[in-house]
Design an enzyme around this catalytic site. Structure first.
Site, PDB file in Angstrom:
ATOM      1  N   ALA A  96      -7.056  -7.222   6.145  1.00 38.98           N
ATOM      2  CA  ALA A  96      -7.888  -5.526   6.332  1.00 38.98           C
ATOM      3  C   ALA A  96      -7.435  -4.890   6.571  1.00 38.98           C
ATOM      4  CB  ALA A  96      -9.243  -6.354   6.047  1.00 38.98           C
ATOM      5  N   THR A 152      -6.853  -7.194  -1.312  1.00 39.71           N
ATOM      6  CA  THR A 152      -6.769  -8.165  -1.925  1.00 39.71           C
ATOM      7  C   THR A 152      -7.519 -10.069  -2.004  1.00 39.71           C
ATOM      8  OG1 THR A 152      -4.280  -7.995  -2.492  1.00 39.71           O
ATOM      9  CG2 THR A 152      -4.634 -10.086  -2.633  1.00 39.71           C
ATOM     10  N   GLU A 167       8.460   5.378   0.049  1.00 34.55           N
ATOM     11  CA  GLU A 167       8.723   6.000   0.426  1.00 34.55           C
ATOM     12  C   GLU A 167       8.790   5.764   2.120  1.00 34.55           C
ATOM     13  OE1 GLU A 167       6.734   6.844  -1.924  1.00 34.55           O
ATOM     14  OE2 GLU A 167       7.772   7.084  -2.859  1.00 34.55           O
ATOM     15  N   PRO A 205      -9.662   3.993   3.062  1.00 35.03           N
ATOM     16  CA  PRO A 205      -9.975   5.320   2.387  1.00 35.03           C
ATOM     17  C   PRO A 205      -8.989   6.234   3.396  1.00 35.03           C
ATOM     18  CG  PRO A 205     -12.231   3.902   2.564  1.00 35.03           C
ATOM     19  CD  PRO A 205     -11.392   3.586   3.588  1.00 35.03           C
ATOM     20  N   GLY A 206      -8.939   6.339   4.601  1.00 38.13           N
ATOM     21  CA  GLY A 206      -8.344   7.007   4.934  1.00 38.13           C
ATOM     22  C   GLY A 206      -7.002   6.926   5.519  1.00 38.13           C
ATOM     23  N   GLU A 259       2.078  -3.225   0.230  1.00 39.11           N
ATOM     24  CA  GLU A 259       2.880  -3.643   1.864  1.00 39.11           C
ATOM     25  C   GLU A 259       3.334  -2.423   2.175  1.00 39.11           C
ATOM     26  OE1 GLU A 259       3.204  -7.728   2.083  1.00 39.11           O
ATOM     27  OE2 GLU A 259       1.693  -8.213   0.803  1.00 39.11           O
ATOM     28  N   HIS A 267      12.308  -3.640 -27.002  1.00 41.08           N
ATOM     29  CA  HIS A 267      11.249  -4.234 -27.624  1.00 41.08           C
ATOM     30  C   HIS A 267      11.253  -3.681 -28.890  1.00 41.08           C
ATOM     31  CE1 HIS A 267      11.852  -8.030 -25.463  1.00 41.08           C
ATOM     32  NE2 HIS A 267      11.374  -8.819 -26.517  1.00 41.08           N
ATOM     33  N   GLY A 268      10.991  -2.284 -28.599  1.00 38.89           N
ATOM     34  CA  GLY A 268      10.740  -1.104 -29.333  1.00 38.89           C
ATOM     35  C   GLY A 268       8.651  -0.772 -29.799  1.00 38.89           C
TER      36      GLY A 268
HETATM   37  C1  LIG Z   1      -3.650  -3.377  -5.792  1.00 36.79           C
HETATM   38  C2  LIG Z   1      -3.478  -3.152  -4.101  1.00 36.79           C
HETATM   39  C3  LIG Z   1      -3.685  -4.468  -3.112  1.00 36.79           C
HETATM   40  C4  LIG Z   1      -3.845  -4.292  -1.756  1.00 36.79           C
HETATM   41  N1  LIG Z   1      -4.120  -5.205  -0.994  1.00 36.79           N
HETATM   42  C5  LIG Z   1      -3.611  -5.145   0.449  1.00 36.79           C
HETATM   43  C6  LIG Z   1      -4.738  -5.910   0.691  1.00 36.79           C
HETATM   44  O1  LIG Z   1      -4.367  -6.632   0.941  1.00 36.79           O
HETATM   45  N2  LIG Z   1      -5.302  -5.516   2.856  1.00 36.79           N
HETATM   46  C7  LIG Z   1      -4.576  -4.102   3.150  1.00 36.79           C
HETATM   47  O2  LIG Z   1      -5.147  -3.769   4.144  1.00 36.79           O
HETATM   48  N3  LIG Z   1      -4.406  -2.989   2.440  1.00 36.79           N
HETATM   49  C8  LIG Z   1      -3.748  -2.916   0.408  1.00 36.79           C
HETATM   50  N4  LIG Z   1      -3.349  -2.785  -0.099  1.00 36.79           N
HETATM   51  C9  LIG Z   1      -3.420  -1.260   0.055  1.00 36.79           C
HETATM   52  C10 LIG Z   1      -1.955  -0.776   0.070  1.00 36.79           C
HETATM   53  O3  LIG Z   1      -1.183  -1.221   1.273  1.00 36.79           O
HETATM   54  C11 LIG Z   1      -2.034   0.983   0.138  1.00 36.79           C
HETATM   55  O4  LIG Z   1      -2.437   1.802  -0.499  1.00 36.79           O
HETATM   56  C12 LIG Z   1      -0.208   1.231   0.605  1.00 36.79           C
HETATM   57  O5  LIG Z   1       0.120   0.942   1.784  1.00 36.79           O
HETATM   58  C13 LIG Z   1      -0.592   2.418   0.203  1.00 36.79           C
HETATM   59  O6  LIG Z   1      -1.533   3.219   0.980  1.00 36.79           O
HETATM   60  P1  LIG Z   1      -2.263   4.837   0.440  1.00 36.79           P
HETATM   61  O7  LIG Z   1      -2.546   4.116  -0.866  1.00 36.79           O
HETATM   62  O8  LIG Z   1      -3.163   5.418   1.604  1.00 36.79           O
HETATM   63  O9  LIG Z   1      -1.018   6.189   0.053  1.00 36.79           O
HETATM   64  P2  LIG Z   1      -0.938   7.303   1.062  1.00 36.79           P
HETATM   65  O10 LIG Z   1      -0.629   6.650   2.508  1.00 36.79           O
HETATM   66  O11 LIG Z   1      -1.850   8.092   0.796  1.00 36.79           O
HETATM   67  O12 LIG Z   1       0.641   7.392  -0.153  1.00 36.79           O
HETATM   68  C14 LIG Z   1       0.396   8.273  -0.491  1.00 36.79           C
HETATM   69  C15 LIG Z   1       1.451   9.018  -0.869  1.00 36.79           C
HETATM   70  O13 LIG Z   1       2.332   9.960  -0.142  1.00 36.79           O
HETATM   71  C16 LIG Z   1       3.459   9.027   0.080  1.00 36.79           C
HETATM   72  N5  LIG Z   1       3.760   8.925   2.194  1.00 36.79           N
HETATM   73  C17 LIG Z   1       2.581   8.859   2.414  1.00 36.79           C
HETATM   74  N6  LIG Z   1       3.358   8.774   3.872  1.00 36.79           N
HETATM   75  C18 LIG Z   1       4.329   9.376   3.815  1.00 36.79           C
HETATM   76  C19 LIG Z   1       5.289   9.756   4.757  1.00 36.79           C
HETATM   77  N7  LIG Z   1       5.182  10.125   6.274  1.00 36.79           N
HETATM   78  N8  LIG Z   1       6.617   9.969   4.404  1.00 36.79           N
HETATM   79  C20 LIG Z   1       6.763  10.398   2.915  1.00 36.79           C
HETATM   80  N9  LIG Z   1       5.977   9.988   1.950  1.00 36.79           N
HETATM   81  C21 LIG Z   1       4.722   9.700   2.132  1.00 36.79           C
HETATM   82  C22 LIG Z   1       2.643   7.388  -0.204  1.00 36.79           C
HETATM   83  O14 LIG Z   1       4.377   6.856  -0.331  1.00 36.79           O
HETATM   84  C23 LIG Z   1       2.928   7.953  -1.227  1.00 36.79           C
HETATM   85  O15 LIG Z   1       3.862   8.035  -2.597  1.00 36.79           O
HETATM   86  C24 LIG Z   1      -3.613  -2.573  -0.957  1.00 36.79           C
HETATM   87  C25 LIG Z   1      -3.118  -1.721  -2.270  1.00 36.79           C
HETATM   88  C26 LIG Z   1      -3.102  -2.045  -3.823  1.00 36.79           C
HETATM   89  C27 LIG Z   1      -2.987  -1.230  -4.585  1.00 36.79           C
END
Ligand SMILES: Cc1cc2nc3c(=O)[nH]c(=O)nc-3n(C[C@H](O)[C@H](O)[C@H](O)COP(=O)(O)OP(=O)(O)OC[C@H]3O[C@@H](n4cnc5c(N)ncnc54)[C@H](O)[C@@H]3O)c2cc1C
Length: 384
Positions: free
Chosen positions: A127, A161, A362, A131-132, A358, A333-334
């Site tokens: 983890a 996850t 971007e 959120p931020g 991961e 597969h339409g």
């Molecule tokens: C199903 C799922 C499982 C996951 N499992 C884990 C887990 O086990 N542990 C864990 O810690 N996290 C986990 N994550 C979190 C995941 O790693 C993040 O969602 C991911 O790193 C993107 O962060 P964010 O969602 O806050 O998007 P943001 O960072 O807010 O990005 C939003 C958009 O802005 C783009 N962006 C952000 N910064 C830049 C930049 N500097 N330049 C250009 N584009 C940028 C991003 O590419 C994206 O398109 C999981 C996410 C999902 C959806």
């Protein structure tokens, strides 16, 4: 340059392939049924039996060191095995492995966390995301404040996850005055989890820490060195993500080839139309490219070379490839491709995640470009 596998490696691949075909693929209808009726994909007993069967055939602890009872097959075989497992959407992996960073633990931490995780008695989750703070992982706000021989952790994690099932978490928090630190925190120390519904079957959780007291001896590694551990955890799996996707893409492309030869339109099999042939050809070209980029990244890990740049390239390429292939396979597969009668729509939803977690597309592009701009990676190299 030698692209061949040894006889032993080929045997391992063939045995895994036949295990997947005989033991795992037959569970596909059950997985679809369970998921569509809101149950876990596989019953815990079914999963346990399957893992036990795999263990009997020697498939256990694929990349786990021998001193911990693993097979220590190394990064290339791990990638090849992931490709084989990716041929099915049944969410199955061989048992006997644990998060790489748990090996950084003290003897006591290894006894309490690493070994029970390898044995399948405990379940971990990782983890860092909040959120931020997602891509901007250095900006995490979860705090740990020392109180005598304990740390008090407060904060919220999201998209974790396995966070609903785990009984301990490797959680990253800012520990004053050291900086980002990794803590091993048992669920019964007081954190709560809440499932997050997603478009795929991958069900992550949000985790809440409210004055969770963690003993000093549960710091993993050194205080302030948590970010390095987090990058080590993420880095290790990076080439395994495209590896699994390659297996899925190949299986789906075969479905498309088979369907194109039997589906008739305007008096001919659709396989005879160039529009369909180009989709098939482009898909194979992209799959092959992804395969060799992934194996190259795995090779760098095996050789002890810096694999970060190669892994970012492989992850970005593999994630995009898988999404393009599944989209074309659905198109070939339409209307049938859009139905729930076939598993293509399920794969479509699941594979979308690869471009996000991961390190998003971007972020991989940012890493690749920055490595080149700063001179950490060079063009024109082969095998160095
Ligand atoms: C199903 C799922 C499982 C996951 N499992 C884990 C887990 O086990 N542990 C864990 O810690 N996290 C986990 N994550 C979190 C995941 O790693 C993040 O969602 C991911 O790193 C993107 O962060 P964010 O969602 O806050 O998007 P943001 O960072 O807010 O990005 C939003 C958009 O802005 C783009 N962006 C952000 N910064 C830049 C930049 N500097 N330049 C250009 N584009 C940028 C991003 O590419 C994206 O398109 C999981 C996410 C999902 C959806």
């Amino acid at each position: 340059m030698d692209f061949s596998l040894t006889t032993e490696e080929r045997q391992i691949r063939d045995t895994v392939r036949s295990f997947v075909e005989k033991e795992v693929m037959p569970l596909e209808p059950e997985v679809l049924r369970n998921e569509r009726e809101g149950r876990p994909a596989l019953d815990a007993d079914v999963l346990r039996d399957l893992r036990a069967k795999a263990r009997k055939s020697g498939f256990w602890g694929i990349n786990t060191p021998e001193e911990y009872g693993g097979a220590a097959l190394g990064p290339i075989m791990s990638a090849i095995i992931a490709m084989e497992l990716g041929r099915t959407f049944v969410p199955f992996s061989f048992g006997g492995s644990a998060d790489n960073i748990l090996y950084a633990g003290t003897d006591e931490q290894k006894r309490r966390y690493l070994i029970p995780t390898i044995e399948g008695e405990r379940r971990s989750c990782f983890a860092i995301t909040e959120p931020g703070a997602g891509s901007d992982a250095r900006n995490i706000r979860t705090r740990a404040v020392r109180d005598g021989a304990e740390w008090i952790v407060n904060g919220e994690k999201t998209f974790i996850t396995g966070g609903n099932e785990a009984d301990f978490v490797m959680v990253f928090a800012v520990a004053e005055p050291y900086g980002v630190t990794c803590f091993l925190v048992d669920r019964d120390m007081g954190w709560r989890s809440e499932p997050i519904p997603t478009m795929g079957q991958w069900g992550p959780a949000s985790l809440v820490f409210e004055d969770v007291r963690v003993p000093e001896e549960n710091v993993l590694g050194e205080p302030g060195r948590g970010f390095e551990l987090a990058m080590e955890w993420i880095g290790q799996g990076r080439y395994m993500i495209p590896a699994r996707a390659i297996g899925s893409a190949e299986r789906m492309l075969q479905m498309a080839v088979d369907y194109a030869t039997i589906r008739k339109s305007m008096g001919r099999a659709i396989a005879e139309y160039q529009a369909i042939q180009w989709m098939i050809a482009d898909s194979q070209v992209e799959i092959e490219a992804a395969k060799w980029l992934t194996l190259y990244a795995a090779w760098r890990v095996r050789e002890g070379l810096d694999a970060r740049h190669a892994s970012s390239i492989a992850k970005l390429n593999g994630a995009v490839m898988a999404n393009q292939v599944v989209d074309r396979v659905l198109q070939i597969h339409g209307g049938m491709g859009y139905t729930k009668e076939l598993p293509i729509e399920r794969w479509y939803r699941e594979l979308r995640l690869l471009r996000i977690f991961e390190g998003t597309d971007e972020i991989q592009r940012r890493t690749i470009a920055r490595n080149l701009i700063k001179g950490h990676a060079r063009l024109g190299l082969i095998g160095e």
